[in-house]
Design an enzyme around this catalytic site. Structure first.
Site, PDB file in Angstrom:
ATOM      1  CG  ASP A   1      -1.682   1.032   1.258  1.00 39.42           C
ATOM      2  OD1 ASP A   1      -2.378   1.388   0.820  1.00 39.42           O
ATOM      3  OD2 ASP A   1      -1.659   2.130   2.225  1.00 39.42           O
TER       4      ASP A   1
ATOM      5  CD  GLU B   1      -2.510   2.812  -3.325  1.00 38.60           C
ATOM      6  OE1 GLU B   1      -3.201   3.269  -3.467  1.00 38.60           O
ATOM      7  OE2 GLU B   1      -2.557   2.621  -2.148  1.00 38.60           O
TER       8      GLU B   1
ATOM      9  CG  ASP C   1      -4.606   5.244  -8.853  1.00 40.81           C
ATOM     10  OD1 ASP C   1      -4.684   4.320  -8.593  1.00 40.81           O
ATOM     11  OD2 ASP C   1      -4.584   5.879  -7.380  1.00 40.81           O
TER      12      ASP C   1
END
Length: 608
Positions: A266, A303, A328
């Site tokens: 993360d 990420e 993203d």
């Protein structure tokens, strides 16, 4: 300093073949350390060693026993490397013999990343029961769908029984309400038996606030840097060696002891580390050692919000060696193309032009000016291959971080849902689905917690309200502490019995089948790709090739029928038209290049 162990755990409590418990705790400032066993709190002293480590070998601590650590006879705390917390983050730890599980996956081989089709799920809301055991019963559905990798949102122990998982405070312990360590092992073993890889989401950039007792043991945090969650984890300040070891061994544990195939790490941009060897690079080096010793392949996926390929460049190229990353920006460009208002971080994306750039370049912002950030942002990822990027039209963040947690199914038309799904599936990147999107789930996925600290709960509520100011959203933010917010976020599996949702599920299955069967779509070669777009018509033509096979994907994001000129040369044959009646559409025109509103046609050259 203490070196990471490749073959076994060296922190917390572990058991040898004779049943002797070996206890190791890092508490460099403590004068006395003891382990307190069971309800009687039988006390056994630990011996001080080098670099602040305390150790004990004993046959008095058995698997299943609860225990805590006593620091200087004053503070009683759970084990920072606990594997089980039967009474939540504040209660005692439970000793677990992690080697006792009977695995049946000896013949399992982790696929190459090229073959990963991710399916992200949250254990608590994936089924009505919200457990690992209940998830096992749904694996046949995932096999039928055609995905190849199950990505599980964080399961590290968090406060209460409702949480996304990013508030975990005991990174080695598996959430008790989900089924604990054994439950996770059973799920992984079952996935492998069905031919599914397992990706686990882990959080190495911060620890949650409630139940966070790490400062009582040592300098796990540093005030040199600050993150959105407070002081940063100490990866490069005084005493950092033990903290680095803690996280390196955590990654190794998931791979070695839980048979996890890949870790999704993360928000690695929030990891602050100016050491000569970045902690992510060091984790990768030790994972490579594990792979060499066991012969089992493992992947690391980050990420990342920096558009900096140093994270995914190989060790030989002086990168950190992470195998892949989420991007993203593909999602943002796709959603604006599909009609998402350009508010908040969507304000940086102009729609079809940026979607075309995402197909070509992975990063949209790769050294160009970002109005939202008010600076030039990113660098080019020219040398990075398609199997280093994960793309999606939905994920837990992009759904759950909307004020109302609306899914795509409630924001766009049925036809646009299919087009967005196909736009992801035909990309030269690894595709990911978010649980339930394959049948057009209508329940939201909202942010939920179950903290016991009333001040913390109110702070979270206030933070959520502040977060949505940039989106100019109307209405009240759902209460993250309320149980109904959690229950509202559960999947409705009975929707699969309704015609419209059955059609969507069938469409997703066909999409995945087409991707797998045709090399031009299956192989993630970014160099054999062309993309053209028409901003006025809001159309895009994606061409991909592999050997002699050519595929054309004509996408019409407008609400009008459009003519999209196909390349000259071969005779183009339809592989899939999302507007066909079998997929719930109204298409009757078969003229090449005529694309119905909000739809996609995938063509293949007739030589194949």
């Amino acid at each position: 300093m203490k070196n990471p162990q490749i073959n076994k755990r060296s922190l917390g409590v572990s058991f040898d073949k004779l049943g002797v418990a070996h206890v190791t705790l890092w508490a460099p400032l403590a004068k006395e350390v003891a382990v307190l066993i069971g309800n009687e709190k039988s006390e056994l002293a630990l011996q001080a060693g080098e670099y602040g480590y305390w150790t004990l070998s004993t046959d008095k601590l058995k698997p299943g026993d609860t225990y805590t650590f006593s620091l200087n006879g004053e503070k009683e705390r759970p084990d920072p490397a606990s594997l089980a917390q039967p009474d939540s983050v504040h209660g005692p730890s439970k000793a677990v013999d992690i080697t006792a599980f009977s695995w049946t996956d000896a013949k399992w081989a982790n696929p190459k990343l090229d073959d990963y089709i991710f399916y992200e799920l949250h254990i608590g809301t994936f089924t009505a029961e919200g457990t690992f055991e209940a998830a096992i019963d749904k694996l046949d559905h995932l096999v039928e769908l055609g995905v190849t990798a199950v990505e599980i949102m964080p399961v590290a122990q968090f406060p209460g029984d409702r949480n996304w998982g990013y508030d975990g405070v005991l990174p080695y312990a598996v959430q008790n309400t989900y089924g604990g360590a054994e439950g996770l092992m059973r799920l992984v073993d079952a996935c492998h038996a069905k031919g599914l890889a397992v990706v686990l989401d882990v959080v190495y950039n911060h620890l949650g606030p409630e139940g966070n007792y790490f400062n009582d043991f040592g300098a796990y945090f540093t005030d040199k840097y600050h993150t959105p969650w407070g002081n940063a984890i100490n990866f490069d300040d005084a005493w950092c060696d033990a903290v680095r070891l803690y996280y390196i061994e955590n990654a190794l544990m998931w791979f070695r002891d839980f048979h996890i195939d890949a870790l999704r790490m993360d928000a690695v941009h929030a990891i602050k580390d100016l050491s000569p060897v970045h902690i992510l690079k060091e984790i990768k080096q030790h994972v490579n050692r594990l792979i060499a010793e066991t012969g089992r392949q493992h992947h690391l996926i980050a990420e990342l919000d920096l558009n900096d390929p140093v994270y995914i460049n190989t060790l030989e190229e002086h990168g950190y060696g992470i195998d892949g990353q989420w991007i993203d920006e593909f999602h943002h460009a796709l959603r604006v193309t599909a009609g998402e208002p350009q508010t908040g971080y969507y304000s940086d994306f102009n729609g079809i032009e940026h979607l075309a750039k995402a197909y070509r370049d992975a990063y949209v912002y790769d050294g160009i000016y970002s109005p939202h950030r008010q600076k030039v942002f990113g660098v080019k990822a020219e040398k990075n291959t398609g199997n280093q990027f994960v793309v999606f039209s939905q994920n837990h963040d992009q759904v759950g971080n909307r004020m109302l947690g609306e899914r795509t199914s409630t924001l766009v038309s049925f036809e646009m849902q299919k087009l967005m799904a196909a736009a992801v599936m035909v990309s030269p990147y690894m595709p990911m689905l978010f649980m339930g999107e394959e049948w057009g789930e209508t329940n939201p996925f909202q942010y939920f917690i179950s903290h016991t600290d009333k001040e913390l709960v109110e702070a979270v509520r206030k933070g959520r309200r502040e977060e949505f100011k940039a989106f100019h959203a109307e209405g009240e933010t759902p209460d993250p502490q309320a149980e109904e917010t959690f229950n509202r976020s559960k999947l409705q599996w009975d929707l699969l019995f309704q015609s419209k949702h059955q059609t969507m599920f069938a469409f997703y299955k066909e999409l995945i089948k087409v991707r797998k069967q045709h090399p031009a779509l299956k192989y993630l070669n970014r160099s054999d790709l062309n993309v053209d777009y028409n901003k006025e018509k809001n159309t895009l033509l994606l061409q991909r090739r592999h050997g002699d096979e050519k595929v054309c994907c004509a996408m019409n994001f407008s609400d009008q029928q459009q003519n999209i000129a196909l390349p000259a040369g071969p005779q183009w044959v339809q592989l899939l038209n999302s507007a066909n009646q079998q997929w719930g559409g109204n298409a009757s025109e078969v003229t090449p290049g005529v694309v119905e509103p909000e739809s996609i046609i995938i063509y293949i050259n007739h030589y194949v």
